[in-house]
Scaffold this motif. Structure first.
Motif, PDB file in Angstrom:
ATOM      1  N   UNK B 164       0.824  -1.207   0.000  1.00 47.89           N
ATOM      2  CA  UNK B 164       0.000   0.000   0.000  1.00 47.89           C
ATOM      3  C   UNK B 164       0.862   1.263   0.000  1.00 47.89           C
ATOM      4  N   UNK B 165       1.885   1.247   0.851  1.00 49.51           N
ATOM      5  CA  UNK B 165       2.783   2.407   0.917  1.00 49.51           C
ATOM      6  C   UNK B 165       3.439   2.643  -0.441  1.00 49.51           C
ATOM      7  N   UNK B 166       3.909   1.554  -1.031  1.00 52.29           N
ATOM      8  CA  UNK B 166       4.624   1.686  -2.309  1.00 52.29           C
ATOM      9  C   UNK B 166       3.712   2.153  -3.434  1.00 52.29           C
ATOM     10  N   UNK B 167       2.504   1.619  -3.464  1.00 51.34           N
ATOM     11  CA  UNK B 167       1.568   2.037  -4.517  1.00 51.34           C
ATOM     12  C   UNK B 167       1.219   3.520  -4.354  1.00 51.34           C
ATOM     13  N   UNK B 168       1.103   3.936  -3.102  1.00 58.40           N
ATOM     14  CA  UNK B 168       0.750   5.323  -2.822  1.00 58.40           C
ATOM     15  C   UNK B 168       1.850   6.274  -3.309  1.00 58.40           C
ATOM     16  N   UNK B 169       3.112   5.953  -2.924  1.00 63.67           N
ATOM     17  CA  UNK B 169       4.200   6.872  -3.298  1.00 63.67           C
ATOM     18  C   UNK B 169       4.467   6.823  -4.803  1.00 63.67           C
ATOM     19  N   UNK B 170       4.216   5.682  -5.399  1.00 61.56           N
ATOM     20  CA  UNK B 170       4.415   5.555  -6.846  1.00 61.56           C
ATOM     21  C   UNK B 170       3.519   6.557  -7.578  1.00 61.56           C
ATOM     22  N   UNK B 171       2.260   6.555  -7.189  1.00 61.83           N
ATOM     23  CA  UNK B 171       1.281   7.464  -7.773  1.00 61.83           C
ATOM     24  C   UNK B 171       1.669   8.920  -7.550  1.00 61.83           C
ATOM     25  N   UNK B 172       2.025   9.179  -6.292  1.00 62.98           N
ATOM     26  CA  UNK B 172       2.330  10.543  -5.872  1.00 62.98           C
ATOM     27  C   UNK B 172       3.514  11.117  -6.664  1.00 62.98           C
ATOM     28  N   UNK B 173       4.588  10.333  -6.766  1.00 63.95           N
ATOM     29  CA  UNK B 173       5.780  10.859  -7.434  1.00 63.95           C
ATOM     30  C   UNK B 173       5.597  10.886  -8.948  1.00 63.95           C
ATOM     31  N   UNK B 174       4.784   9.965  -9.462  1.00 65.54           N
ATOM     32  CA  UNK B 174       4.476   9.954 -10.890  1.00 65.54           C
ATOM     33  C   UNK B 174       3.799  11.281 -11.256  1.00 65.54           C
ATOM     34  N   UNK B 175       2.808  11.652 -10.431  1.00 65.74           N
ATOM     35  CA  UNK B 175       2.076  12.900 -10.689  1.00 65.74           C
ATOM     36  C   UNK B 175       2.972  14.113 -10.468  1.00 65.74           C
ATOM     37  N   UNK B 176       3.807  14.044  -9.432  1.00 63.88           N
ATOM     38  CA  UNK B 176       4.708  15.156  -9.128  1.00 63.88           C
ATOM     39  C   UNK B 176       5.610  15.463 -10.318  1.00 63.88           C
ATOM     40  N   UNK B 177       6.169  14.406 -10.900  1.00 63.20           N
ATOM     41  CA  UNK B 177       7.069  14.582 -12.049  1.00 63.20           C
ATOM     42  C   UNK B 177       6.303  15.200 -13.222  1.00 63.20           C
ATOM     43  N   UNK B 178       5.098  14.718 -13.442  1.00 66.94           N
ATOM     44  CA  UNK B 178       4.275  15.250 -14.538  1.00 66.94           C
ATOM     45  C   UNK B 178       4.003  16.747 -14.330  1.00 66.94           C
ATOM     46  N   UNK B 179       3.657  17.077 -13.071  1.00 68.24           N
ATOM     47  CA  UNK B 179       3.387  18.490 -12.746  1.00 68.24           C
ATOM     48  C   UNK B 179       4.614  19.353 -13.011  1.00 68.24           C
ATOM     49  N   UNK B 180       5.750  18.878 -12.498  1.00 64.18           N
ATOM     50  CA  UNK B 180       6.987  19.660 -12.652  1.00 64.18           C
ATOM     51  C   UNK B 180       7.309  19.882 -14.120  1.00 64.18           C
ATOM     52  N   UNK B 181       7.136  18.826 -14.912  1.00 67.30           N
ATOM     53  CA  UNK B 181       7.434  18.941 -16.337  1.00 67.30           C
ATOM     54  C   UNK B 181       6.470  19.918 -17.002  1.00 67.30           C
ATOM     55  N   UNK B 182       5.191  19.836 -16.613  1.00 71.91           N
ATOM     56  CA  UNK B 182       4.177  20.708 -17.207  1.00 71.91           C
ATOM     57  C   UNK B 182       4.489  22.162 -16.896  1.00 71.91           C
ATOM     58  N   UNK B 183       4.987  22.389 -15.697  1.00 69.98           N
ATOM     59  CA  UNK B 183       5.327  23.765 -15.309  1.00 69.98           C
ATOM     60  C   UNK B 183       6.673  24.198 -15.880  1.00 69.98           C
ATOM     61  N   UNK B 184       7.379  23.216 -16.442  1.00 72.39           N
ATOM     62  CA  UNK B 184       8.687  23.502 -17.053  1.00 72.39           C
ATOM     63  C   UNK B 184       9.659  24.096 -16.053  1.00 72.39           C
ATOM     64  N   UNK B 185       9.520  23.675 -14.817  1.00 74.80           N
ATOM     65  CA  UNK B 185      10.332  24.345 -13.799  1.00 74.80           C
ATOM     66  C   UNK B 185      11.429  23.453 -13.242  1.00 74.80           C
ATOM     67  N   UNK B 186      12.472  24.124 -12.812  1.00 72.30           N
ATOM     68  CA  UNK B 186      13.500  23.429 -12.040  1.00 72.30           C
ATOM     69  C   UNK B 186      13.166  23.730 -10.600  1.00 72.30           C
ATOM     70  N   UNK B 187      12.487  22.815  -9.944  1.00 74.65           N
ATOM     71  CA  UNK B 187      11.988  23.131  -8.606  1.00 74.65           C
ATOM     72  C   UNK B 187      13.134  23.178  -7.599  1.00 74.65           C
TER      73      UNK B 187
END
Lengths: 367, 187
Positions: B164-187
């Protein structure tokens, strides 16, 4: 069966089991210890023998004894360990017993290092032990091929009653790739073992398996018998693969094992830069695919032959023998555990082509 | 020719080898050719442990990759070693929880993922490798995220709480990367 991801060492272990290699003697050494680790778990499941000996010398003698019973026996080790087994290997060859050996090579000489190398080519193909004998030597370049050749090794070993050695550099043992095991390992008909295996002499004449022939004539006869087998191997068991061989090739690379795969990448990259290079990859190192390689070397378009190895240059001597002066044979290698990168090999080839081109230009100017 | 190479690097114990293996299993599920190569040798303990995964639609030549398209670095020594090796146009994924640095390179995409923080918040620092894997798949879509989940479930099915923990973080970081790329930012 679906493809599964396996480490080379484990895939080889599983392949050996499936080929009926149910008697395994070993002593751990990097980079092949996972074979023993895997078989320690798996061998009891098939009711086989897993025995970790006190040394590689003992392993060699256990192989000799167990092979005499006609059962399929094998061991795996790495360079220094294989050296320790050489006495027994010579005995096993002399006594004409089947036996499968795997050498996941590391850098030498001596204890050397634990990283990948191909510097045991001489030892494997020219006889690491004493006396006139040869091993049948196979060299995989992918994990799937390691599986296929491991199974083939048991077959050839029984067919010729001769030890067969698989050699792979450390990468073959350590890397993971998808593999598929044949559902059932189908073999050609093999000669029976009833006329030589030691199975208990109740109700039959006793037999002796030995490599000792004090009568020089008897020993010479044994030597001739062995050499008849080696001739048969040369006729029937030469294996190789060609990659992007064409009439445009200026350079022909000869390379085996992981090194050959690296050369494939080099060839692809050079192709996109307009330089045509072909690869001849020996799969059997003894018998060396001499006729087939000679045919490729003699093709008019081939200017230079380049042997690439993870050693100071061992197989290159066989390539030179095959080329017999017809074409220049050059060598590139790294050793000590360093695996040459595609870029390094590519630069070497480009430099070679520049050098080849240079004298010709000078000659024209001279005229 | 479609091929992707990625190196996962960190300390021994951060699960970098497993991260690479999970990606490899997923690649096989997608009928790709896959090679997983560990750094084996004396540097396995103490220094950087790393593995490289090659995923390809065609037969894989050299398993040795000097300059991968992607690198996921879990600790500072790995950052120092691999940030310079990423191919121009490639991806550098930095575990910003442990690496207080960013690269000067302008020819690659750099994403900062607070992987340790995300994993700990979800309940186990052990999941740090899956955080990085999720972000990597989010940034590249080299494999299908649904299949990564399937692989995780196969491998961790016997440990429900960890799964459960792994599935949760997988989703979370997958979305985080997508967001960062969409914003074109170097966070």
């Amino acid at each position: 069966m679906a493809k599964i991801l396996m480490k080379g060492n484990e895939a080889i272990a599983e392949a050996a089991l499936r080929a009926g290699g149910n008697n395994y003697f070993c002593y751990p050494i990097t980079p092949q210890s996972e074979v023993a680790e895997y078989l320690a778990k798996r061998m009891p499941e098939v009711g086989g023998v897993f025995l970790q000996a006190e040394s590689e010398v003992a392993v060699g003698n256990m192989l000799f004894g167990a092979a005499a019973s006609g059962k399929r026996v094998f061991t795996t080790s790495s360079s220094p360990g294989i050296s320790l087994m050489q006495e027994s290997i010579s005995y096993i060859a002399g006594a004409q017993l089947p036996c499968v050996l795997l050498n996941i090579m590391r850098g030498g000489p001596g204890l050397g290092g634990i990283l990948p190398a191909q510097s045991d080519y001489f030892q494997a193909t020219k006889g690491g032990g004493h006396g006139d004998y040869r091993l049948l030597v196979l060299a995989p370049s992918t994990i799937q091929e390691a599986v296929d050749l491991t199974m083939l090794a048991f077959h050839l070993s029984d067919k010729y009653r001769n030890p067969v050695m698989l050699i792979g550099d450390g990468m073959i043992g350590q890397m993971m790739e998808p593999v598929e095991f044949p559902e059932k390992y189908v073999e050609d008909e093999l000669p029976g073992k009833d006329d030589w295996a030691l199975t208990g002499a109740k109700d039959r004449e006793k037999r002796i398996v030995k490599s000792l022939f004090l009568d020089p004539l008897a020993l010479e006869i044994n030597n001739h018998e062995l050499y008849k087998k080696y001739e048969l191997m040369k006729q029937n068991e030469a294996r190789y693969e060609c990659y992007k061989i064409s009439a445009k090739n200026k350079v022909l690379i000869v390379s085996y094992g992981t090194m050959a795969r690296i050369c494939q990448t080099v060839i692809d990259e050079l192709e996109s830069e307009g330089v045509s290079v072909g690869l001849f990859r020996p799969i059997s190192l003894f018998p060396f695919p001499e006729k087939e390689l000679r045919k490729e070397i003699l093709k008019k378009n081939v200017g230079t032959v380049l042997t690439v190895e993870m050693s100071m240059g061992q197989m290159v001597e066989d390539v030179e023998k095959v080329a017999a002066g017809a074409k220049p044979v050059k060598f590139f290698g790294r050793t000590g555990g360093i695996v040459p990168s595609p870029d390094e090999v590519k630069e070497n080839i480009k430099e070679m082509i520049r050098q080849d081109a240079a004298p010709a230009k000078r000659t024209r100017k001279g005229k | 020719m479609s091929q992707y190479e990625v190196t996962f690097a960190g300390f021994g114990g951060q699960g970098v080898m497993v991260a690479g293996q999970l990606l490899s299993y997923t690649g096989i599920k997608q009928d790709k050719n896959v090679v997983w190569i560990p750094s084996y040798g004396p540097e396995m303990r103490g220094g950087t442990a790393y593995c490289t995964v090659v995923i390809s639609d065609v037969r894989i030549g050299s398993p040795i990759i000097s300059n991968p398209q992607g690198a996921c670095v879990f600790n500072r020594p790995s950052f120092d070693k691999f940030s310079t090796k990423v191919k121009p146009g490639g991806l550098l994924l930095v575990n910003s929880s442990l690496i207080p640095a960013t690269t000067d390179r302008t020819d690659i995409t750099e994403l900062l993922v607070p992987a340790n923080a995300i994993a700990m918040e979800a309940g186990s620092v052990k999941a740090v490798n899956v955080v990085m894997l999720g972000a990597f798949v989010g940034a590249t879509d080299v494999v299908d995220i649904k299949l990564v989940k399937a692989v995780l479930t196969e491998k961790l099915g016997h440990k429900k709480s960890m799964l459960d923990i792994n599935l949760k973080v997988l989703d979370q970081s997958y979305k985080l990367a997508k967001q960062q790329l969409a914003q074109g930012q170097k966070v």
